[in-house]
Design a protein around this motif. Structure first.
Motif, PDB file in Angstrom:
ATOM      1  N   ILE A 335      32.575   4.802 -67.415  1.00  0.00           N
ATOM      2  CA  ILE A 335      31.801   5.483 -66.256  1.00  0.00           C
ATOM      3  C   ILE A 335      31.770   7.138 -66.322  1.00  0.00           C
ATOM      4  CG2 ILE A 335      31.596   6.077 -63.924  1.00  0.00           C
ATOM      5  CD1 ILE A 335      32.433   3.165 -63.320  1.00  0.00           C
ATOM      6  N   CYS A 336      33.078   7.541 -66.563  1.00  0.00           N
ATOM      7  CA  CYS A 336      33.066   9.046 -66.794  1.00  0.00           C
ATOM      8  C   CYS A 336      32.379   9.513 -68.160  1.00  0.00           C
ATOM      9  CB  CYS A 336      34.478   9.495 -66.936  1.00  0.00           C
ATOM     10  SG  CYS A 336      35.486   9.430 -65.388  1.00  0.00           S
ATOM     11  N   LYS A 337      32.596   8.893 -69.158  1.00  0.00           N
ATOM     12  CA  LYS A 337      31.693   9.248 -70.468  1.00  0.00           C
ATOM     13  C   LYS A 337      30.396   9.196 -70.244  1.00  0.00           C
ATOM     14  CE  LYS A 337      35.315   8.249 -73.864  1.00  0.00           C
ATOM     15  NZ  LYS A 337      35.727   7.545 -75.138  1.00  0.00           N
ATOM     16  N   ASN A 338      29.789   8.419 -69.222  1.00  0.00           N
ATOM     17  CA  ASN A 338      28.348   8.198 -69.129  1.00  0.00           C
ATOM     18  C   ASN A 338      27.881   9.202 -67.751  1.00  0.00           C
ATOM     19  OD1 ASN A 338      27.071   5.964 -70.712  1.00  0.00           O
ATOM     20  ND2 ASN A 338      29.091   5.440 -70.353  1.00  0.00           N
ATOM     21  N   GLN A 339      28.860  10.294 -67.571  1.00  0.00           N
ATOM     22  CA  GLN A 339      28.467  11.137 -66.500  1.00  0.00           C
ATOM     23  C   GLN A 339      27.972  10.602 -65.026  1.00  0.00           C
ATOM     24  OE1 GLN A 339      25.975  13.699 -68.716  1.00  0.00           O
ATOM     25  NE2 GLN A 339      27.780  14.921 -69.296  1.00  0.00           N
ATOM     26  N   GLY A 369      36.387  13.927 -66.595  1.00  0.00           N
ATOM     27  CA  GLY A 369      35.104  13.787 -66.224  1.00  0.00           C
ATOM     28  C   GLY A 369      34.651  14.489 -65.361  1.00  0.00           C
ATOM     29  N   LEU A 370      35.301  14.934 -64.140  1.00  0.00           N
ATOM     30  CA  LEU A 370      34.920  16.353 -63.283  1.00  0.00           C
ATOM     31  C   LEU A 370      34.848  17.390 -64.073  1.00  0.00           C
ATOM     32  CD1 LEU A 370      37.162  15.032 -60.451  1.00  0.00           C
ATOM     33  CD2 LEU A 370      34.897  14.959 -60.556  1.00  0.00           C
ATOM     34  N   LYS A 372      34.158  17.905 -67.118  1.00  0.00           N
ATOM     35  CA  LYS A 372      32.711  17.770 -67.955  1.00  0.00           C
ATOM     36  C   LYS A 372      31.644  18.051 -67.185  1.00  0.00           C
ATOM     37  CE  LYS A 372      34.808  15.807 -72.372  1.00  0.00           C
ATOM     38  NZ  LYS A 372      34.947  14.761 -73.083  1.00  0.00           N
ATOM     39  N   ASP A 373      31.681  17.572 -65.960  1.00  0.00           N
ATOM     40  CA  ASP A 373      30.378  17.650 -65.018  1.00  0.00           C
ATOM     41  C   ASP A 373      30.143  18.815 -64.146  1.00  0.00           C
ATOM     42  OD1 ASP A 373      28.271  15.585 -64.207  1.00  0.00           O
ATOM     43  OD2 ASP A 373      29.184  15.844 -62.165  1.00  0.00           O
ATOM     44  N   GLY A 374      31.149  19.618 -64.563  1.00  0.00           N
ATOM     45  CA  GLY A 374      30.939  20.839 -63.865  1.00  0.00           C
ATOM     46  C   GLY A 374      31.585  21.233 -62.382  1.00  0.00           C
ATOM     47  N   GLN A 375      32.296  20.050 -62.001  1.00  0.00           N
ATOM     48  CA  GLN A 375      32.880  19.872 -60.775  1.00  0.00           C
ATOM     49  C   GLN A 375      34.394  20.212 -60.780  1.00  0.00           C
ATOM     50  OE1 GLN A 375      31.918  16.361 -58.349  1.00  0.00           O
ATOM     51  NE2 GLN A 375      30.577  15.465 -59.834  1.00  0.00           N
ATOM     52  N   ILE A 376      34.440  21.645 -61.071  1.00  0.00           N
ATOM     53  CA  ILE A 376      35.726  21.944 -61.473  1.00  0.00           C
ATOM     54  C   ILE A 376      36.772  22.060 -60.086  1.00  0.00           C
ATOM     55  CG2 ILE A 376      37.213  24.074 -62.158  1.00  0.00           C
ATOM     56  CD1 ILE A 376      35.446  22.928 -64.316  1.00  0.00           C
ATOM     57  N   GLU A 377      36.184  22.448 -59.019  1.00  0.00           N
ATOM     58  CA  GLU A 377      36.923  22.521 -57.766  1.00  0.00           C
ATOM     59  C   GLU A 377      37.418  21.243 -57.284  1.00  0.00           C
ATOM     60  OE1 GLU A 377      37.799  25.303 -55.919  1.00  0.00           O
ATOM     61  OE2 GLU A 377      36.988  26.462 -57.396  1.00  0.00           O
ATOM     62  N   TYR A 378      36.589  20.215 -57.436  1.00  0.00           N
ATOM     63  CA  TYR A 378      37.021  18.863 -57.272  1.00  0.00           C
ATOM     64  C   TYR A 378      38.094  18.436 -58.188  1.00  0.00           C
ATOM     65  CZ  TYR A 378      36.370  14.088 -55.294  1.00  0.00           C
ATOM     66  OH  TYR A 378      36.660  12.968 -54.735  1.00  0.00           O
ATOM     67  N   ALA A 379      37.912  18.874 -59.652  1.00  0.00           N
ATOM     68  CA  ALA A 379      39.262  18.579 -60.542  1.00  0.00           C
ATOM     69  C   ALA A 379      40.284  19.118 -60.010  1.00  0.00           C
ATOM     70  CB  ALA A 379      38.620  19.202 -61.893  1.00  0.00           C
ATOM     71  N   LYS A 380      40.424  20.363 -59.505  1.00  0.00           N
ATOM     72  CA  LYS A 380      41.511  21.074 -59.075  1.00  0.00           C
ATOM     73  C   LYS A 380      42.375  20.401 -57.999  1.00  0.00           C
ATOM     74  CE  LYS A 380      41.178  25.783 -58.407  1.00  0.00           C
ATOM     75  NZ  LYS A 380      40.515  26.979 -58.163  1.00  0.00           N
ATOM     76  N   GLU A 381      41.328  19.932 -57.098  1.00  0.00           N
ATOM     77  CA  GLU A 381      41.840  19.104 -55.846  1.00  0.00           C
ATOM     78  C   GLU A 381      42.666  18.048 -56.343  1.00  0.00           C
ATOM     79  OE1 GLU A 381      39.704  16.690 -52.337  1.00  0.00           O
ATOM     80  OE2 GLU A 381      38.846  18.789 -52.725  1.00  0.00           O
ATOM     81  N   VAL A 382      41.987  17.037 -57.177  1.00  0.00           N
ATOM     82  CA  VAL A 382      42.840  15.997 -57.825  1.00  0.00           C
ATOM     83  C   VAL A 382      44.317  16.356 -58.463  1.00  0.00           C
ATOM     84  CG1 VAL A 382      42.578  13.947 -59.153  1.00  0.00           C
ATOM     85  CG2 VAL A 382      40.468  14.640 -58.052  1.00  0.00           C
ATOM     86  N   PHE A 383      43.935  17.557 -59.071  1.00  0.00           N
ATOM     87  CA  PHE A 383      45.120  17.952 -59.827  1.00  0.00           C
ATOM     88  C   PHE A 383      46.180  18.381 -58.680  1.00  0.00           C
ATOM     89  CE2 PHE A 383      47.744  21.428 -61.673  1.00  0.00           C
ATOM     90  CZ  PHE A 383      48.270  20.952 -62.705  1.00  0.00           C
TER      91      PHE A 383
END
Length: 544
Positions: A335-339, A369-370, A372-383
């Motif tokens: 799913i992530c690879k297919n964005q 996946g986040l 690569k999709d440009g959702q950096i803030e969400y990625a930081k939140e998960v981290f």
């Protein structure tokens, strides 16, 4: 089922004939058993093992206690009962088994085929090959003849030591002595040949089995089919599968799963689906397991058929099988690879809601996946939420997020994370460093970029991955790699410093790089150029 004919992706099918490659493995110079003539005898192992089931040795302390009790009992128990103590070998206390054997000899108890076979096996497991072979002398000294288990133990031991030629020689001597190898013996050799990718020799042994009394079973066929599939020889695998069915040998779940995997690897997901349906409709007790389903889910994801993967995922649950963490992880990666990130986030929440154990690999997939999709803030939140889930980021987690931050222009945040990463003992990879360098160049911070390159080299990146220096710009920094050159060229072009870019490309070509290595740069910044990218960059900057 329809069997595929012809070649698959350029791989030609093998003709199943009597091969000689297995015989080529035999070392004719070996002196093993050269002076002995063997007489075939019936193995006593099965008989002894049946008696042995009356005792259940579960730990070494209990084994010693029982051994001492039997040793001092009068009348002394038979040698067969003493051999039962060799259940200790199942506990992997091989040295202790040898000690017990030696004590039996001291008490005047004669060895048997069973005890000598176990002794030989223990020496092999302890990497004492010479002692294993010396046990053969004990056979003849004790008036015993090696049996099929003896030869099988030798073959297994040599394979354990990666001495395939010696194992092949023992097999030949076994046949010459008139001792028929059993299915287990053949299976050991075929398994090793398959693990080495020597499918031709494995099929030769299969043909030998067919000509003898030990006929190949589903396990033997499945091993070879699995090996063929792993080598993308799907036509040969399907032909062997067809042969198996024609001989009324019922395939097992491993047979089907191997074929499904092989078909998916060459993109034949329709045939793979047919095989899974065949399993589900089988009246022979063949039920797809989680691995079978996971294999096809992965196959769908790799060809971008996410909806088919999701449908199969739902079907798994509908037929009463619960997807495991691996199933979810495979689907998440696809799913992530297919964005399709909203779907990915929903899937992770579902996993968390079902209280499945999610390791750091699952969250790394989501964070990547986040990013690569440009959702950096969400990625930081998960981290940042990893610690609350009882997890700690690993080196890959840091590298993924740092690259995402650099790509998003958040260099300051990336620098802080790099510092935290190094404090925790993780090492950034070359791609992470280059993302940093690119980010610094984009911000016109060439001084910091130079320092980072120097730090990168001092951190021990291998010299064989680098071929020169960026002498035109940083004369003191040596050993920078190809992707580093491209990073700087890209930065210079973005800053419209084409003169410096030209000099760096000239330096790059002089160092032995092909100019077409900058194909991506040309495609991105000079879309109007329609000629060969290598030629394009040379012409663009007048490099002769």
């Amino acid at each position: 089922m329809m069997i595929m004919r012809g070649s698959s992706r350029g791989r030609r099918g093998m003709h199943f004939r009597h091969f000689t490659l297995f015989d080529d493995l035999v070392s004719h110079n070996s002196a093993l058993f050269h002076s002995q003539t063997f007489k075939p005898i019936k193995s006593t192992t099965t008989q002894v093992a049946q008696i042995g089931t009356e005792l259940n040795i579960s730990n070494l302390e209990y084994a010693r206690k029982v051994f001492n009790e039997l040793l001092h009992r009068r009348p002394r128990p038979s040698v067969v009962l003493f051999n039962v103590l060799c259940q200790v070998v199942e506990l992997k206390h091989y040295a202790e088994v040898i000690t017990l054997f030696q004590q039996m000899r001291l008490f005047g108890i004669s060895p048997s085929n069973y005890s000598l076979n176990i002794l030989m096996n223990c020496y092999f497991h302890l990497n004492r090959v010479g002692f294993s072979l010396s046990v053969m002398g004990l056979f003849f000294k004790s008036g015993l003849q090696p049996d099929d288990t003896t030869f099988t133990t030798l073959i297994k031991g040599f394979l354990l030591q990666n001495r395939e030629a010696d194992a092949a020689l023992v097999f030949r001597k076994m046949v010459e002595a008139g001792i028929q190898p059993n299915v287990f013996t053949f299976g050991k050799l075929i398994k090793r040949l398959c693990s080495k990718g020597n499918n031709v020799a494995a099929i030769q042994l299969l043909r030998r089995m067919e000509g003898g009394s030990s006929k190949p079973d589903a396990v033997v066929y499945s091993m070879i089919i699995d090996s063929l599939c792993k080598n993308a020889m799907i036509v040969d695998a399907l032909n062997l599968f067809s042969e198996m069915l024609s001989k009324r040998i019922t395939p097992n779940v491993i047979t089907y799963t191997s074929l499904i995997d092989g078909l998916c690897k060459v993109g034949h997901w329709k045939q793979a689906t047919m095989l899974l349906n065949e399993m589900e409709m089988s009246h022979k007790g063949i039920v797809p397991n989680t691995v079978s389903y996971n294999t096809l889910v992965d196959g769908f994801c790799k060809v971008g058929r996410i909806q088919s993967a999701k449908k199969l995922f739902s079907d798994i649950q509908a037929c009463g099988q619960l997807p495991d963490v691996q199933t979810y992880a495979i689907l998440l990666e696809g799913i992530c690879k297919n964005q399709q990130l909203s779907m990915a986030v929903e899937l992770v929440r579902e996993m968390e809601g079902k209280k499945l154990y999610l390791d750091i690999v699952v969250y790394n997939t989501l964070i990547q996946g986040l990013c690569k999709d440009g959702q950096i803030e969400y990625a930081k939140e998960v981290f940042c939420g990893l610690s609350s889930k009882g997890l700690q980021p690993d080196g890959r987690t840091y590298n993924i997020l740092i690259k995402g931050l650099c790509h998003g222009g958040l260099i300051t945040d990336a620098v802080k994370l790099l510092k935290e990463m190094e404090e925790k003992g993780y090492r950034p990879d070359g791609c992470t460093y280059n993302m940093f360098i690119l980010g610094l160049i984009k911000d016109n911070e060439t001084v910091r970029a130079k320092k980072l390159i120097q730090h990168m080299v001092e951190s021990g990146f291998p010299a064989d991955a680098t071929v020169g220096s960026i002498a035109e710009f940083f004369p003191k920094v040596k050993g920078y790699r190809l992707d580093g050159y491209n990073t700087f060229i890209l930065g210079l072009i973005k800053n419209k410093e084409t003169v410096r870019a030209k000099k760096l490309i000239q330096h790059m070509v002089e160092r032995g790089f092909s100019a077409d290595a900058t194909e991506g740069l040309i495609a991105e910044f000079f879309p109007e150029v329609k000629v060969d990218p290598g030629t394009a960059i040379v012409r663009r900057f007048n490099i002769n």
